[in-house]
Design a protein around this motif. Structure first.
Motif, short mmCIF file in Angstrom:
data_model
loop_
_atom_site.label_atom_id
_atom_site.label_comp_id
_atom_site.label_asym_id
_atom_site.label_seq_id
_atom_site.Cartn_x
_atom_site.Cartn_y
_atom_site.Cartn_z
N SER A 211 0.82 -1.21 0.00
CA SER A 211 0.00 0.00 0.00
C SER A 211 0.86 1.27 0.00
CB SER A 211 -0.95 -0.01 1.20
OG SER A 211 -0.22 -0.29 2.37
N LYS B 205 0.15 5.92 -3.45
CA LYS B 205 0.23 7.34 -3.80
C LYS B 205 0.62 7.57 -5.24
CE LYS B 205 0.50 10.36 0.11
NZ LYS B 205 1.17 10.14 1.38
N GLU C 228 -2.17 6.55 -7.59
CA GLU C 228 -3.24 7.55 -7.60
C GLU C 228 -2.82 8.77 -8.42
OE1 GLU C 228 -5.63 6.60 -3.43
OE2 GLU C 228 -3.96 8.02 -3.41
N LYS D 225 -4.63 10.22 -11.77
CA LYS D 225 -5.08 11.61 -11.92
C LYS D 225 -4.62 12.17 -13.26
CE LYS D 225 -6.55 13.17 -7.57
NZ LYS D 225 -5.93 12.42 -6.44
N LYS E 243 -10.17 6.54 -4.67
CA LYS E 243 -9.14 6.34 -3.64
C LYS E 243 -8.81 4.86 -3.59
CE LYS E 243 -8.47 7.01 1.35
NZ LYS E 243 -7.03 7.21 1.34
N MET F 250 -7.85 1.69 -1.63
CA MET F 250 -8.21 1.39 -0.24
C MET F 250 -7.29 0.37 0.41
SD MET F 250 -10.77 3.40 0.11
CE MET F 250 -11.52 2.89 1.65
N ALA G 111 -10.25 -0.49 -4.43
CA ALA G 111 -10.35 0.97 -4.51
C ALA G 111 -11.82 1.36 -4.57
CB ALA G 111 -9.62 1.48 -5.74
N LYS H 46 -16.89 14.65 -5.33
CA LYS H 46 -16.01 14.72 -4.18
C LYS H 46 -16.79 14.48 -2.89
CE LYS H 46 -12.35 17.66 -2.43
NZ LYS H 46 -11.68 18.96 -2.52
N LEU I 236 -17.58 10.85 -2.32
CA LEU I 236 -16.37 10.13 -1.90
C LEU I 236 -16.10 10.39 -0.42
CD1 LEU I 236 -13.81 8.47 -2.45
CD2 LEU I 236 -12.68 10.57 -3.16
N GLN I 237 -16.19 11.67 -0.04
CA GLN I 237 -15.92 12.00 1.37
C GLN I 237 -16.96 11.38 2.30
OE1 GLN I 237 -15.56 16.23 1.03
NE2 GLN I 237 -13.33 16.14 0.85
N LEU J 84 -16.11 7.73 2.81
CA LEU J 84 -14.98 7.53 3.72
C LEU J 84 -15.40 7.80 5.16
CD1 LEU J 84 -12.13 9.13 1.58
CD2 LEU J 84 -12.67 6.71 1.89
#
Length: 651
Positions: free
Chosen positions: A114, A118, A121, A125, A196, A198, A219, A225, A228-229, A232
């Motif tokens: 993991s 980063k 991701e 993007k 994201k 996971m 993921a 957004k 997604l938030q 989470l």
RNA sequence: GCCAACGUAGCUCAGUUGGUAGAGCAGCUGAUUCGUAAUCAGCAGGUCAGGGGUUCAAGUCCCCUCGUUGGCUCCA
């Protein structure tokens, strides 16, 4: 030629718009395979639906299906990013799952963890920003094989080879990346923005233990957004309810390395939960005409040879105990059935004994693989809410329904609604199952008719039956989304044969009873883990380890509190006093946030003068002053009726 | 069992490029005796999961074992 159909809302089913497509098609206006529908800004390729010959009416792309398309496209983008960063990686499959998607990847010798999320991701993007158009192509089998073979994508080659004859093989490409895929997909990579990675996990290729273990990256992806938030956040909230977390604070059970994994030490608070549940079960089972029994925890080998368990399930049994002066080995029992059968067979039975319902909270031991253990959810020592109903074949239908009704009674008292019923039938193709098809049919009909007559919803699964008969499992989803069987009701028409169970009918002849195995409250371990999460630790009064906490506002009122405590204990109320040096505020805070005590009594001068109490109930904003006698009556009523907790606000 | 991550005080967690452990809560002691979600001060508490290795020096790096977590497989 291509066309786009535009609709305004994601939530709006597309069927009406699809009708328009069909009209165009019939008019000959649409003949090509690149028809797309626009779904709230997200363009979805409907090609598959339009070309597989299904009627358009059956394609109802609700918002949920739109989400799936989004996530599946996100999986492609993730795979593309991985291939850019790890060119030697081999891709396997990347489907969507609830709330997200995963991709199985063979990283070869390269270690992957993991830590690498980063950069993946970041690469995703980049791909998203480029808004690469997604193109669909139809390939022949030979073309597809040639392409993947050249790239040494061994898993894709495998997949193509296994596609049924005549299946249209399609690929979807974006930039330099091409994947084997049925679609549909979004129109360009810019649509996938909020995602994201996971977690990373191992997964066998094609789910087979003998195959290579691949790296699975889980993921999630959402249209906005905020969503997604939100997601989470929801995960975070759910984790707070995890029974293992709540256990740390409430001290319900303990697992000790020196005793062994999967073996539960029940602490005083958890023991209350067990005993209250058990009391509840005993009362209910008494009402339903069960007789209680007790059986030993170990047994001679022969019994499990008779039952067939040694043959079928030896791997999940603890190894045998060799006896110094006996030839036969002993085993820890992994289930109670054979013991109960022996009670049935302990004396001659007549039709007048039937139905005979034997119940026991039976302790069993199963050697679950180490990686499968999880808190209270999967353990090696478990106590089962077990019972066996021995009945005539004529009684089967009614007895089956009676067991289901018992399930419903329990669920109602505990306010359990987050479950579905799964009817597991045999698969005539598989030899795991016994061959008497007529018998199977009768048993399966009894289950299915029973469920139907009771108006219960259920899902039918072929090939999931036990080796001795069909069953209904009740599946619960726990707070972190893991689905587990919590209750079960199984028909068994093999036991009679194996254990030579017989009863004498009205005509004086011998008959075989049908056996129902049932465990509505599952095992203490799993059921309690579920209840902890269901109530988030704030149990109803009847179940709460601490039912009442007395909080004197000052030292002067401790004596009054003690008098009440003594009186309440005589009524078998689990009551404590917080007479420590903390402030009143602190005491209330402790009672609410830690043990989540359902009933707090605040005791001061006002209360003492009037032989009264001020009651503050968990989850309710208002509090109430009343005479002590009135409180007692109310409390006993709560407990006697097993009242559910009330809440002012949704938690 | 397999893949991966993690394991520092009872709990939640800090601990820089290796230089011999720190906070909050809980606990204990003292003061405070309080009317509705954290009173103040002090004290004590750790073979950094266990074992081995590298190094002048290891909580930090490497290996093994145990345990936990997320999955896979299994689940009578």
């Amino acid at each position: 030629m291509s066309a786009e159909i535009t609709i305004n809302q994601t939530s709006l089913p597309l069927s009406e718009n699809l009708r328009a497509v069909e009209a165009l098609k019939q008019a000959g206006a649409l003949t090509d395979t690149t028809i797309a529908a626009k779904l709230d800004g997200t363009v979805i390729d409907l090609t598959r639906e339009l070309t597989t010959g299904g009627t358009l009416e059956t394609v109802d792309i609700s918002s949920e299906e739109g989400l799936n398309v989004l996530r599946h496209s996100a999986a492609h983008i993730m795979a593309q990013a991985v291939m850019r960063l790890y060119p030697t990686a081999k891709l396997a499959i990347g489907p969507t799952v609830e709330n997200g998607f995963y991709y199985d990847i063979d990283f070869g010798e390269e270690a992957f963890s993991s830590e690498d999320f980063k950069k993946i991701e970041a690469e995703m993007k980049k791909i998203s920003k480029k808004k690469l158009p997604v193109e669909r192509k139809v390939l022949s089998r030979e073309e597809a094989l040639a392409m993947w073979e050249e790239q040494e994508e061994i898993y894709k080659v495998d997949l193509v080879r296994d596609l049924p004859e005549g299946e249209t093989i399609t690929t979807y490409s974006q930039g330099e990346f091409t994947d084997l895929c049925r679609g549909p997909h979004i129109q360009h990579t810019g649509r996938v923005k909020f995602f994201k990675l996971m977690s990373v996990a191992g997964a066998y290729w094609r789910g087979d233990e003998k195959n290579k273990m691949l790296t699975r990256i889980y993921a999630t992806a959402w249209p906005s957004k905020e969503e997604l938030q939100d997601y989470l956040k929801r995960l975070e909230e759910a984790e707070k309810r995890d029974h293992r977390k709540i256990n740390k604070v409430m001290e319900l059970y303990h697992i000790d390395d020196d005793i062994g994994k999967g073996l539960i030490l029940w602490l005083p608070n958890g023991t209350v939960l067990r005993e209250e549940l058990e009391r509840f079960a005993k009362e209910k089972e008494f009402e339903y005409g069960y007789d209680r029994v007790y059986t030993p925890h170990i047994t001679k080998e022969n019994l499990y040879q008779t039952s067939g368990h040694l043959e079928h399930y030896k791997d999940s049994m603890f190894p045998p105990m060799k006896m110094p002066d006996e030839e036969e080995d002993y085993y820890l029992k992994p289930m109670n059935c054979p013991h109960h059968h022996k009670i049935f067979a302990a004396r001659p039975r007549s039709y007048r004994d039937m139905p005979l319902r034997l119940s026991e909270y039976g302790q069993v031991y199963r050697y679950e693989k180490s990686g499968e253990l999880a808190g209270l959810l999967r353990v090696r020592g478990l106590c089962m809410n077990d019972a066996h109903v021995y009945c005539t074949e004529e009684q089967l239908g009614d007895e089956f329904k009676r067991v289901m009704q018992l399930h419903l009674d329990y669920y109602k008292t505990l306010n359990l609604t987050n479950y579905y019923m799964r009817l597991s039938l045999h698969d005539p193709e598989k030899d795991k199952f016994v061959t008497d098809h007529a018998m199977w049919k009768r048993a399966e009909d009894a289950c299915q008719n029973g469920l139907d007559e009771m108006g219960l919803d259920y899902k039918v699964v072929r090939g999931e039956a036990a080796f001795y008969g069909p069953k209904v499992d009740v599946q619960f989803k726990n707070v972190v989304g893991r689905e587990e069987t919590n209750s079960t009701n199984q028909v068994d028409f093999l036991a009679a044969e194996k254990f030579k169970l017989r009863y004498v009918g009205t005509d004086g002849k011998e008959y075989s009873p049908v056996v129902l195995h049932r465990a509505p409250l599952g095992t203490h371990e799993r059921f309690i883990s579920f209840l902890i999460e269901h109530f988030a630790g704030a149990f109803p009064t009847w179940l709460a380890p601490e039912q009442v906490r007395l909080i004197p506002v000052g030292q002067d009122f401790v004596e009054y509190a003690r008098n009440l405590q003594e009186d309440l204990r005589k009524l078998r109320i689990r009551v404590t006093i917080d007479d420590g040096g903390d402030s009143l505020n602190k005491k209330i805070r402790n009672a609410v946030t830690k043990m989540k005590v359902p009933n707090l009594l605040i005791l001061g001068a006002k209360e003492r003068e009037n032989q009264a109490v001020t009651l503050r109930r968990y989850g309710l904003n208002r509090q109430e002053s009343m005479s002590y006698e009135a409180f007692k009556a109310w409390l006993l009523e709560q407990i006697a009726t097993r009242a559910l907790p009330e809440r002012d606000t949704e938690e």
